[in-house]
Design an enzyme around this catalytic site. Structure first.
Site, PDB file in Angstrom:
ATOM      1  N   THR A  90      11.215  -7.734 -10.817  1.00 58.44           N
ATOM      2  CA  THR A  90      10.711  -9.074 -11.103  1.00 58.44           C
ATOM      3  C   THR A  90       9.395  -9.297 -10.369  1.00 58.44           C
ATOM      4  O   THR A  90       9.257  -8.934  -9.200  1.00 58.44           O
ATOM      5  CB  THR A  90      11.761 -10.122 -10.668  1.00 58.44           C
ATOM      6  OG1 THR A  90      12.940  -9.888 -11.424  1.00 58.44           O
ATOM      7  CG2 THR A  90      11.273 -11.545 -10.907  1.00 58.44           C
ATOM      8  N   ASN A 141      -7.724   4.546   8.709  1.00 55.35           N
ATOM      9  CA  ASN A 141      -7.154   3.397   9.428  1.00 55.35           C
ATOM     10  C   ASN A 141      -7.290   3.494  10.938  1.00 55.35           C
ATOM     11  O   ASN A 141      -7.266   2.482  11.622  1.00 55.35           O
ATOM     12  CB  ASN A 141      -5.683   3.208   9.044  1.00 55.35           C
ATOM     13  CG  ASN A 141      -4.902   4.495   9.040  1.00 55.35           C
ATOM     14  OD1 ASN A 141      -5.259   5.435   8.330  1.00 55.35           O
ATOM     15  ND2 ASN A 141      -3.852   4.557   9.816  1.00 55.35           N
ATOM     16  N   GLY A 179       0.810  -1.218   0.000  1.00 59.41           N
ATOM     17  CA  GLY A 179       0.000   0.000   0.000  1.00 59.41           C
ATOM     18  C   GLY A 179       0.839   1.263   0.000  1.00 59.41           C
ATOM     19  O   GLY A 179       0.523   2.241  -0.697  1.00 59.41           O
ATOM     20  N   THR A 180       1.923   1.250   0.761  1.00 60.25           N
ATOM     21  CA  THR A 180       2.774   2.441   0.836  1.00 60.25           C
ATOM     22  C   THR A 180       3.326   2.771  -0.548  1.00 60.25           C
ATOM     23  O   THR A 180       3.318   3.927  -0.980  1.00 60.25           O
ATOM     24  CB  THR A 180       3.933   2.194   1.832  1.00 60.25           C
ATOM     25  OG1 THR A 180       3.366   1.905   3.113  1.00 60.25           O
ATOM     26  CG2 THR A 180       4.852   3.390   1.933  1.00 60.25           C
ATOM     27  N   HIS A 229      -2.300  -7.405   2.509  1.00 56.58           N
ATOM     28  CA  HIS A 229      -2.293  -7.942   3.877  1.00 56.58           C
ATOM     29  C   HIS A 229      -3.405  -7.376   4.761  1.00 56.58           C
ATOM     30  O   HIS A 229      -3.603  -7.841   5.874  1.00 56.58           O
ATOM     31  CB  HIS A 229      -0.916  -7.765   4.538  1.00 56.58           C
ATOM     32  CG  HIS A 229      -0.575  -6.381   5.000  1.00 56.58           C
ATOM     33  ND1 HIS A 229      -0.651  -6.018   6.313  1.00 56.58           N
ATOM     34  CD2 HIS A 229      -0.123  -5.291   4.336  1.00 56.58           C
ATOM     35  CE1 HIS A 229      -0.246  -4.743   6.441  1.00 56.58           C
ATOM     36  NE2 HIS A 229       0.069  -4.293   5.256  1.00 56.58           N
ATOM     37  N   GLN A 247      -7.690   0.462   3.738  1.00 59.44           N
ATOM     38  CA  GLN A 247      -8.521  -0.006   4.856  1.00 59.44           C
ATOM     39  C   GLN A 247      -9.949  -0.302   4.415  1.00 59.44           C
ATOM     40  O   GLN A 247     -10.712  -0.934   5.143  1.00 59.44           O
ATOM     41  CB  GLN A 247      -8.558   1.040   5.978  1.00 59.44           C
ATOM     42  CG  GLN A 247      -7.241   1.213   6.696  1.00 59.44           C
ATOM     43  CD  GLN A 247      -6.863   0.023   7.562  1.00 59.44           C
ATOM     44  OE1 GLN A 247      -7.705  -0.775   7.982  1.00 59.44           O
ATOM     45  NE2 GLN A 247      -5.585  -0.120   7.836  1.00 59.44           N
ATOM     46  N   CYS A 263       2.188   1.966  12.892  1.00 60.25           N
ATOM     47  CA  CYS A 263       3.548   2.482  12.802  1.00 60.25           C
ATOM     48  C   CYS A 263       3.819   3.568  13.847  1.00 60.25           C
ATOM     49  O   CYS A 263       4.938   3.977  14.037  1.00 60.25           O
ATOM     50  CB  CYS A 263       3.832   2.984  11.396  1.00 60.25           C
ATOM     51  SG  CYS A 263       2.428   3.729  10.608  1.00 60.25           S
TER      52      CYS A 263
HETATM   53  N1  PLP Z   1      -2.749   3.281   3.810  1.00 55.61           N
HETATM   54  C1  PLP Z   1      -3.475   2.944   4.882  1.00 55.61           C
HETATM   55  C2  PLP Z   1      -4.788   3.614   5.108  1.00 55.61           C
HETATM   56  C3  PLP Z   1      -3.023   1.976   5.776  1.00 55.61           C
HETATM   57  O1  PLP Z   1      -3.750   1.656   6.839  1.00 55.61           O
HETATM   58  C4  PLP Z   1      -1.763   1.363   5.529  1.00 55.61           C
HETATM   59  C5  PLP Z   1      -1.207   0.371   6.477  1.00 55.61           C
HETATM   60  O2  PLP Z   1      -1.319   0.518   7.673  1.00 55.61           O
HETATM   61  C6  PLP Z   1      -1.055   1.740   4.382  1.00 55.61           C
HETATM   62  C7  PLP Z   1      -1.569   2.702   3.545  1.00 55.61           C
HETATM   63  C8  PLP Z   1       0.265   1.114   4.039  1.00 55.61           C
HETATM   64  O3  PLP Z   1       0.093  -0.150   3.466  1.00 55.61           O
HETATM   65  P1  PLP Z   1       1.302  -1.224   3.486  1.00 55.61           P
HETATM   66  O4  PLP Z   1       1.376  -1.733   4.895  1.00 55.61           O
HETATM   67  O5  PLP Z   1       0.878  -2.295   2.535  1.00 55.61           O
HETATM   68  O6  PLP Z   1       2.521  -0.534   3.036  1.00 55.61           O
END
Ligand code: PLP
Length: 375
Positions: free
Chosen positions: A231, A143, A70-71, A195, A173, A319
């Site tokens: 890859t 989140n 996601g990041t 995940h 989320q 985090c």
């Molecule tokens: N965006 C939101 C709203 C999230 O809750 C999170 C993860 O906590 C992320 C992005 C980041 O996703 P990833 O853990 O797959 O990098």
């Protein structure tokens, strides 16, 4: 017994996803970019997974860019868009740091305030839009507090006032709970992460609608039609597709069941613990989110006590665990610092049971009372 109430941090893998992935760790190990038989087998799995992911996200297969989570999907959307079309980035104050910090790293960005319920202030957003804006990022669901954003209205505002802007939504989320294919249709870019819905960690996707100009942020061999090199993580992508399919198939029933569990948990805790408050508007939240604040309690101490009693919970976003600052989301919602310091996020998931809620209701009230007596 461990009661896992931290599904917003990550979810257990769905058995279908594990099963779908296993062959790609053993016999079917090919590099999907190659041309021989072993590679073609991996490419076939990748193509099938892409069709499934596209279908679940209301996109065309060619609009899916697989990412390392996601990041990365959020960064590709924001930084990639900015590189393609330099200008001002706009995001809400309650975005995940993947969005907030990506916008903050650009030369020009603006942060839109939210209401006391954590919903974007549409008037303030409109006031921040002008032709210099090239990307706007508004998450579908938050989140920490679970607030759902009015994406269609946001999209209307963006189209009216910022003709060069594309709308990105972080649906990381949201996917477990909301019909992202329908709600995300208002956005040009949509990020998800496997995940958070029973798939593996380190794999995600960004929908880049046809005609939307986004430059790659990772350069190399030109995979993903030159939009994301590296890859292919075939096993991860196959696992994400399987998790998506099973999430979508069971979503309506899961939402109904989990919302009832969440209501019992929230109402039970608020009834048992004096001076507790619920954050946000329950009617406008994803079903798995239960966010409460207990004055006179420090979240971190509460989490330690709960962990000792077998309950896994969180204070803010994962985090930030360990940070003593009140969460940026609660601060943006105007929650006073004394209250925000006693925040407890209990996030339920598709595997949460009545017994989990029973144990949480048994363990949390005395833990809060013990901390209050000690302070
Ligand atoms: N965006 C939101 C709203 C999230 O809750 C999170 C993860 O906590 C992320 C992005 C980041 O996703 P990833 O853990 O797959 O990098």
């Amino acid at each position: 017994m461990t009661v896992y109430l931290d599904h917003a941090a990550t979810t257990p893998m769905r058995p279908e996803a594990v099963e779908a992935m296993l062959p790609y760790f053993t016999g079917r190990f090919g590099n999907a970019s190659g041309s021989h038989a072993v590679a073609r087998e991996a490419r076939k799995a990748l193509d099938e997974a892409r069709d499934i992911v596209a279908d679940c996200l209301g996109a065309r297969p060619g609009e899916i860019v697989f990412t390392g989570g996601g990041t990365e999907a959020d960064n590709l959307a924001i930084v990639g868009r900015h590189t393609a079309q330099p200008g001002t980035a706009v995001c809400t104050a309650v975005e995940h740091h993947a969005v907030l910090h990506a916008c903050g790293a650009l030369s020009e960005s603006r942060v839109v305030p939210v209401t006391a319920d954590g919903v974007v202030d549409l008037d303030a957003l409109t006031g921040m839009l002008d032709p210099s804006v090239t990307v706007v990022s508004v998450m579908l669901a938050n989140n920490e507090v679970g607030a759902i954003q009015p994406l269609a209205e946001v999209s209307d505002a963006v189209r009216a006032a910022a003709p060069d802007a594309v709308l990105h939504t972080d649906a990381v989320q949201a996917f477990s709970w909301l019909d992202v294919a329908r709600l995300g249709a208002a956005a040009d870019l949509v990020a998800v992460s496997a995940h958070k819905f029973g798939g593996p960690k380190g794999v995600g996707a960004l929908v880049v609608r046809e005609g939307v100009d986004v430059e790659p942020i990772i350069h190399g061999g030109g995979q993903e039609r030159d939009r994301r090199s590296g890859t292919y993580n075939v096993a991860g992508i196959v696992g994400m597709a399987a998790a998506m399919q099973s999430t979508v198939a069971g979503r309506a029933a899961t939402v109904e069941r989990v919302a009832a569990l969440r209501d019992r948990l929230a109402d039970g805790l608020l009834a048992a613990i004096p001076d507790g408050s619920e954050t946000g508007d329950r009617a406008n939240k994803i079903a798995g989110n239960c966010h409460l604040c207990f004055e006179g309690v420090e979240s971190e101490s509460l989490l330690v006590l709960l962990d000792g009693a077998g309950v896994c919970a969180a204070a803010g976003s994962a985090c930030q665990s360990g940070a003593i600052e009140p969460s940026h989301v609660l601060t943006a919602m105007g929650v006073p610092a004394e209250r925000a310091m006693g925040a407890l996020r209990l996030s339920l998931g598709s595997t949460t049971t009545e017994a989990d809620v029973d144990l949480a209701l048994e363990v949390i009230p005395p833990a809060v009372e013990r901390l209050r007596r000690a302070s």
